[in-house]
Design an enzyme around this catalytic site. Structure first.
Site, PDB file in Angstrom:
ATOM      1  N   LYS A   1      -2.176  -1.561  -3.870  1.00  0.00           N
ATOM      2  CA  LYS A   1      -3.021  -0.373  -3.834  1.00  0.00           C
ATOM      3  C   LYS A   1      -2.170   0.888  -3.904  1.00  0.00           C
ATOM      4  O   LYS A   1      -1.196   0.967  -3.155  1.00  0.00           O
ATOM      5  CB  LYS A   1      -3.808  -0.412  -2.530  1.00  0.00           C
ATOM      6  CG  LYS A   1      -4.663   0.796  -2.266  1.00  0.00           C
ATOM      7  CD  LYS A   1      -5.289   0.666  -0.921  1.00  0.00           C
ATOM      8  CE  LYS A   1      -6.115   1.889  -0.646  1.00  0.00           C
ATOM      9  NZ  LYS A   1      -6.650   1.875   0.691  1.00  0.00           N
TER      10      LYS A   1
ATOM     11  N   SER B   1     -10.029   5.612  -5.048  1.00  0.00           N
ATOM     12  CA  SER B   1     -10.947   6.740  -5.260  1.00  0.00           C
ATOM     13  C   SER B   1     -10.444   7.740  -6.303  1.00  0.00           C
ATOM     14  O   SER B   1     -11.208   8.165  -7.181  1.00  0.00           O
ATOM     15  CB  SER B   1     -11.202   7.448  -3.928  1.00  0.00           C
ATOM     16  OG  SER B   1      -9.990   7.881  -3.337  1.00  0.00           O
TER      17      SER B   1
ATOM     18  N   LYS C   1       0.858  -1.182   0.000  1.00  0.00           N
ATOM     19  CA  LYS C   1       0.000   0.000   0.000  1.00  0.00           C
ATOM     20  C   LYS C   1       0.893   1.229   0.000  1.00  0.00           C
ATOM     21  O   LYS C   1       1.673   1.448   0.924  1.00  0.00           O
ATOM     22  CB  LYS C   1      -0.908   0.001   1.220  1.00  0.00           C
ATOM     23  CG  LYS C   1      -1.780   1.236   1.272  1.00  0.00           C
ATOM     24  CD  LYS C   1      -2.829   1.160   2.347  1.00  0.00           C
ATOM     25  CE  LYS C   1      -3.648   2.440   2.374  1.00  0.00           C
ATOM     26  NZ  LYS C   1      -4.663   2.423   3.417  1.00  0.00           N
TER      27      LYS C   1
ATOM     28  N   TYR D   1     -14.964   1.144  -7.328  1.00  0.00           N
ATOM     29  CA  TYR D   1     -16.209   1.906  -7.166  1.00  0.00           C
ATOM     30  C   TYR D   1     -17.048   1.865  -8.435  1.00  0.00           C
ATOM     31  O   TYR D   1     -18.210   2.239  -8.422  1.00  0.00           O
ATOM     32  CB  TYR D   1     -15.885   3.366  -6.801  1.00  0.00           C
ATOM     33  CG  TYR D   1     -15.041   3.471  -5.552  1.00  0.00           C
ATOM     34  CD1 TYR D   1     -15.615   3.291  -4.299  1.00  0.00           C
ATOM     35  CD2 TYR D   1     -13.665   3.694  -5.617  1.00  0.00           C
ATOM     36  CE1 TYR D   1     -14.850   3.358  -3.142  1.00  0.00           C
ATOM     37  CE2 TYR D   1     -12.887   3.766  -4.474  1.00  0.00           C
ATOM     38  CZ  TYR D   1     -13.481   3.590  -3.244  1.00  0.00           C
ATOM     39  OH  TYR D   1     -12.708   3.641  -2.115  1.00  0.00           O
TER      40      TYR D   1
HETATM   41  C1  PBG Z   1      -7.139   3.704   5.167  1.00  0.00           C
HETATM   42  C2  PBG Z   1      -7.663   3.454   3.804  1.00  0.00           C
HETATM   43  C3  PBG Z   1      -7.514   4.365   2.750  1.00  0.00           C
HETATM   44  C4  PBG Z   1      -8.154   3.810   1.653  1.00  0.00           C
HETATM   45  C5  PBG Z   1      -8.674   2.567   2.046  1.00  0.00           C
HETATM   46  N1  PBG Z   1      -8.345   2.355   3.391  1.00  0.00           N
HETATM   47  C6  PBG Z   1      -6.948   5.721   2.700  1.00  0.00           C
HETATM   48  C7  PBG Z   1      -5.685   6.031   3.339  1.00  0.00           C
HETATM   49  O1  PBG Z   1      -4.801   5.201   3.518  1.00  0.00           O
HETATM   50  O2  PBG Z   1      -5.561   7.204   3.710  1.00  0.00           O
HETATM   51  C8  PBG Z   1      -8.232   4.486   0.324  1.00  0.00           C
HETATM   52  C9  PBG Z   1      -9.125   3.931  -0.678  1.00  0.00           C
HETATM   53  C10 PBG Z   1      -9.403   4.814  -1.825  1.00  0.00           C
HETATM   54  O3  PBG Z   1      -8.752   5.869  -2.028  1.00  0.00           O
HETATM   55  O4  PBG Z   1     -10.302   4.466  -2.578  1.00  0.00           O
HETATM   56  N2  PBG Z   1      -6.947   2.669   6.012  1.00  0.00           N
END
Ligand code: PBG
Length: 327
Positions: free
Chosen positions: A253, A279, A200, A318
């Site tokens: 991700k 997103s 991530k 989404y």
């Molecule tokens: C946080 C989390 C995030 C997303 C999923 N879980 C954001 C972050 O790490 O700040 C982001 C998902 C997305 O942007 O669609 N645990």
């Protein structure tokens, strides 16, 4: 002029839609998709559109249930559930994250009761519950690793109790997969799986999600736990560690800017690989197609296909509801 005419002609295999279909290497299936949703603590039918994510809503469980029925009959396999936690429940110790009476556990158990075959992926991380907006516990500006593990384990156990099929740690603390596996097993939840957000990245593409949950960090950034976008070996190291620690599914991700990472990890693991089409990746296409600059349907299908072609079997997106009308 005496130049050679081509005698090898790859275009023969592109000459008609029949031949193109015949040699097609990658197909999207409905069973590839997990739909991420944002839940409101609200009775009855309530939904609010997320301004940075047109077409996505924060919604009550009843409202969501209505939307789910047609999707389930079209073949939806699973949901990733994110709670919109009211500001007054966000604290430094994040205790709402493991409140059995909290609205997320109630919502999960309702969903499980209403849709027993729908797989529920619950996010394990502290940011929606943290007054600091960080994924782990914070002390004097430092994100604490080992102290966070205990809170994540309590959170995962609450989710398991109410019917989560997979807990999905997205926090990037070290050692969390082994810690969660052991906590789940010792409480009799050996059948609850772990989808680990293994690679991530500290990405700017999470912006609209943080708006949706109002979960942006209140100080600093997430670079001491989320990964540096410049690295790929580190992603492989994280993924292989999570596999060793007992993860069932590995996630990369975001997806689009990290197709090379998906590809590398999927070649190096025997576990199924998931990718999160996050997103920002969603909103970019929405904005461009809204402005008339892109054909939404073909752009969405092309990018999702590229995620699958790179090696992801499972795609969190989404776009899932609209994709179900298109494939
Ligand atoms: C946080 C989390 C995030 C997303 C999923 N879980 C954001 C972050 O790490 O700040 C982001 C998902 C997305 O942007 O669609 N645990």
């Amino acid at each position: 002029m005496n130049h050679p005419t081509p005698y090898i002609r790859p275009r023969r295999l592109r000459a008609s839609s029949s031949i193109r279909d015949l040699v097609e290497e990658t197909q999207l299936h409905k069973s590839d998709f997990i739909w991420p949703v944002f839940l409101l603590d609200s009775a009855g039918m309530k939904k609010e559109e997320i301004s940075a994510m047109p077409g996505c809503f924060r919604q009550s469980v009843d409202q969501l249930s209505n939307q789910l029925e047609p999707l389930l009959s079209k073949g939806l396999k699973g949901l990733a559930v994110f709670p919109c936690v009211p500001e007054n429940l966000k604290t430094n110790d994040c205790k709402e994250a493991y409140n059995e009476e909290g609205f997320l556990p109630k919502a999960l158990s309702l969903l499980k009761e209403r849709f027993p075959n729908l797989l529920l992926f619950s996010d394990v991380a502290l940011d929606p519950y943290s007054s600091d907006g960080h994924d782990g516990l914070v002390k004097d500006g430092v994100i604490l690793n080992d102290e966070t593990l205990e809170i994540l384990a309590r959170q995962a156990l609450v989710h398991a109790q109410v019917g989560a099929d997979f807990v999905a740690p997205s926090d990037m603390m070290d050692g969390r997969v082994a810690y969660l596996r052991s906590a789940l097993d010792s409480e009799g939840y050996q059948d609850v799986g772990i989808l680990s957000y293994s690679a991530k990245y500290a990405s700017s593409f999470y912006g609209p999600f943080r708006d949706a949950l109002d979960s942006a960090p209140k100080f600093g950034d997430k670079k001491t736990y989320q990964m540096n976008p410049k690295n790929i070996k580190e992603a492989l190291r994280e993924a292989l560690l999570d596999e060793e620690e007992g993860a069932d599914l590995l996630m990369v991700k975001p997806a689009l800017a990290y197709l090379d990472v998906i590809s590398e990890i999927s070649k190096s693991t025997t576990l199924p690989v998931a990718a999160y089409n996050v997103s920002g990746e969603y909103s970019m296409i929405k904005a461009a197609s809204h402005a008339g600059w892109l054909d939404e349907r073909s752009a969405v299908l092309e990018k999702l296909t590229s995620i699958k072609r790179a090696g992801a079997k499972i795609i969190f997106s989404y776009h899932t509801p609209e994709v179900f009308d298109w494939i």
